[in-house]
Scaffold this motif. Structure first.
Motif, PDB file in Angstrom:
ATOM      1  N   ALA A  12       0.820  -1.206   0.000  1.00 20.63           N
ATOM      2  CA  ALA A  12       0.000   0.000   0.000  1.00 20.63           C
ATOM      3  C   ALA A  12       0.854   1.255   0.000  1.00 20.63           C
ATOM      4  O   ALA A  12       0.422   2.314  -0.451  1.00 20.63           O
ATOM      5  CB  ALA A  12      -0.930   0.005   1.213  1.00 20.63           C
ATOM      6  N   TYR A  70      -8.198  -0.779  -0.262  1.00 16.22           N
ATOM      7  CA  TYR A  70      -6.830  -0.985  -0.747  1.00 16.22           C
ATOM      8  C   TYR A  70      -6.418   0.102  -1.744  1.00 16.22           C
ATOM      9  O   TYR A  70      -5.240   0.399  -1.896  1.00 16.22           O
ATOM     10  CB  TYR A  70      -6.692  -2.366  -1.384  1.00 16.22           C
ATOM     11  N   SER A  82      -6.514  -3.887   2.584  1.00 13.71           N
ATOM     12  CA  SER A  82      -7.651  -4.738   2.259  1.00 13.71           C
ATOM     13  C   SER A  82      -8.487  -5.019   3.512  1.00 13.71           C
ATOM     14  O   SER A  82      -8.129  -4.633   4.632  1.00 13.71           O
ATOM     15  CB  SER A  82      -7.164  -6.056   1.660  1.00 13.71           C
TER      16      SER A  82
END
Length: 422
Positions: free
Chosen positions: A45, A356, A393
């Motif tokens: 990320a 995400y 996520s």
């Protein structure tokens, strides 16, 4: 002699989003202006934050420490809600995406080419999008067409598409590849909150039974608005009921109870006249769910969806509330606008947004398929509203949520001292 009018010039192309600022050193330089509460949960990320190769691990560690502090206070509020969008069913759970629904319903097996019948229906309803097709937009076009045309071929095809959607959304959870451990983690952790507080409220737009299955595996009870009779019937009054443990002359609320409000219906609900019943195998015609279409806004004001929506709106107005949102793209205006409005009118509402592609959505601000509400929430965060963005996520989020329990006075004091020290 008539004057020939030239056709209008085509609109200018939409420019790509400007790159994120990276002209300064330090973590703040990689974030959109004003968003000092970005919390990337994984090293992957961090790529969206333009972090140097030597920095991702330290940024993730600092983010998770800040996340622990935030959750330790935010999740202890009396009114706690979790909002699950379609993104929570993707990934490990194996739920179908909108693209998979389009491919399976419209395309020849293994290709992106429309079947002959699908092509004929698309031409009849004048749905011409081929580069970026969307099953929701297609069904919306069909509904609009059928409102003014009695076309048996189109009506039959739409019924078959809806039956396929019902099948795909109900059967994936039984596959051996389906993993709903993130759902179990979420319920197991949030179920340990104080029983004297209002029950955890789980709102979801998903049709599947992931939450029900996870609760069953944990031995937990979901209060979902249905009666406790043999043939379970929906009645909103059941949300006011609870489960109490009685022993001799004392009684106390049982642990592990939560409320489940499925705003768009369920693959396990069927409609019989004006009544809604639990049904293990409803048909496409009597299934009580809001199929993907632009008409979701109008259908949300029919029962039982109106009852569920009203309880969602009521939750947003409650003082000392926290709403955690995961896997929701804010493309449903009848749900996005109440959240945005409540955040401005309810000063004690905390909002935690996890996705995400969270930073991607905010940075695009309504472009390239991202909802404009991401930008609106970002603007409120810059103005000091209690909004937090988590870049990760659904499973990333559940792995970081602490186990909720009632802390002793000594633990509360120690946690407060730690926060002040940091």
């Amino acid at each position: 002699m008539p004057v020939e009018i030239p056709p209008p010039a085509p609109p200018p192309p939409i420019p790509p989003p400007a790159p994120l600022p990276d002209t300064h050193k330090g973590h703040q330089a990689y974030l959109p202006p004003g968003a000092n509460n970005w919390l990337p949960l994984t090293v992957e990320a961090c790529a969206l934050l333009r972090v140097d190769e030597a920095e991702p691990e330290s940024l993730v560690r600092s983010s998770r420490a800040a996340l622990t502090d935030m959750f330790s206070s935010a999740l202890q509020v009396p009114n706690l809600g979790f909002f699950a969008g379609s993104g929570t069913s993707l990934g490990e759970a194996g739920g179908p995406s909108m693209w998979k629904l389009w491919q399976d319903a419209m395309c020849q097996p293994g290709t992106n080419t429309l079947t002959h019948r699908a092509e004929e229906v698309a031409d009849a309803v004048r749905y011409a999008e081929r580069d970026n097709p969307n099953i929701e937009h297609f069904l919306s076009q069909c509904d609009a067409y059928l409102a003014f045309n009695d076309d048996a071929a189109v009506s039959s095809f739409v019924s078959e598409v809806k039956a396929l959607i019902l099948t795909l959304c109900s059967r994936f959870i039984a596959l051996p590849t389906s993993d709903i451990s993130a759902y179990r983690d979420l319920l197991q952790k949030l179920a340990r909150r104080r029983v004297r507080d209002p029950r955890l409220k789980v709102f979801t737009t998903n049709y599947d039974t992931c939450f029900e299955t996870a609760a069953s595996e944990l031995g937990m009870v979901a209060i979902d608005g249905f009666s406790y009779t043999r043939k379970r019937r929906f009645d909103g009054r059941h949300f006011s009921y609870d489960i109490v443990r009685r022993e001799a002359d004392s009684h106390e609320f049982a642990e592990g109870i939560f409320q489940l409000l499925k705003l768009h219906g369920s693959v396990s609900w069927s409609r019989d006249g004006s009544e809604i019943y639990e049904d293990s195998a409803p048909t496409a015609t009597n299934a009580c769910l809001i199929y993907p279409a632009k008409g979701k806004y109008q259908q949300a004001f029919l029962q039982p969806h109106l009852e569920l929506l009203s309880r969602f709106l009521e939750f947003l107005r409650q003082p000392n509330s926290c709403l955690v949102v995961a896997g929701f793209g804010f493309n449903d205006d009848h749900l996005s606008e109440p959240i945005y409005s409540a955040l401005q009118s309810n000063p004690s509402l905390k909002l935690i947004l996890c996705d995400y592609q969270c930073i991607h959505h905010v940075h695009n601000r309504g472009l390239f398929g991202s909802s404009s509400y991401w930008g609106k929430f970002h603007d409120l965060a810059k103005r000091g509203f209690d909004v937090h963005f988590l870049n990760g996520s659904f499973s990333d989020l559940t792995s970081q949520i602490p186990h909720l329990r009632t802390a002793s006075p000594a633990e509360q004091l120690a946690n407060a001292v730690k926060r002040i020290g940091r």
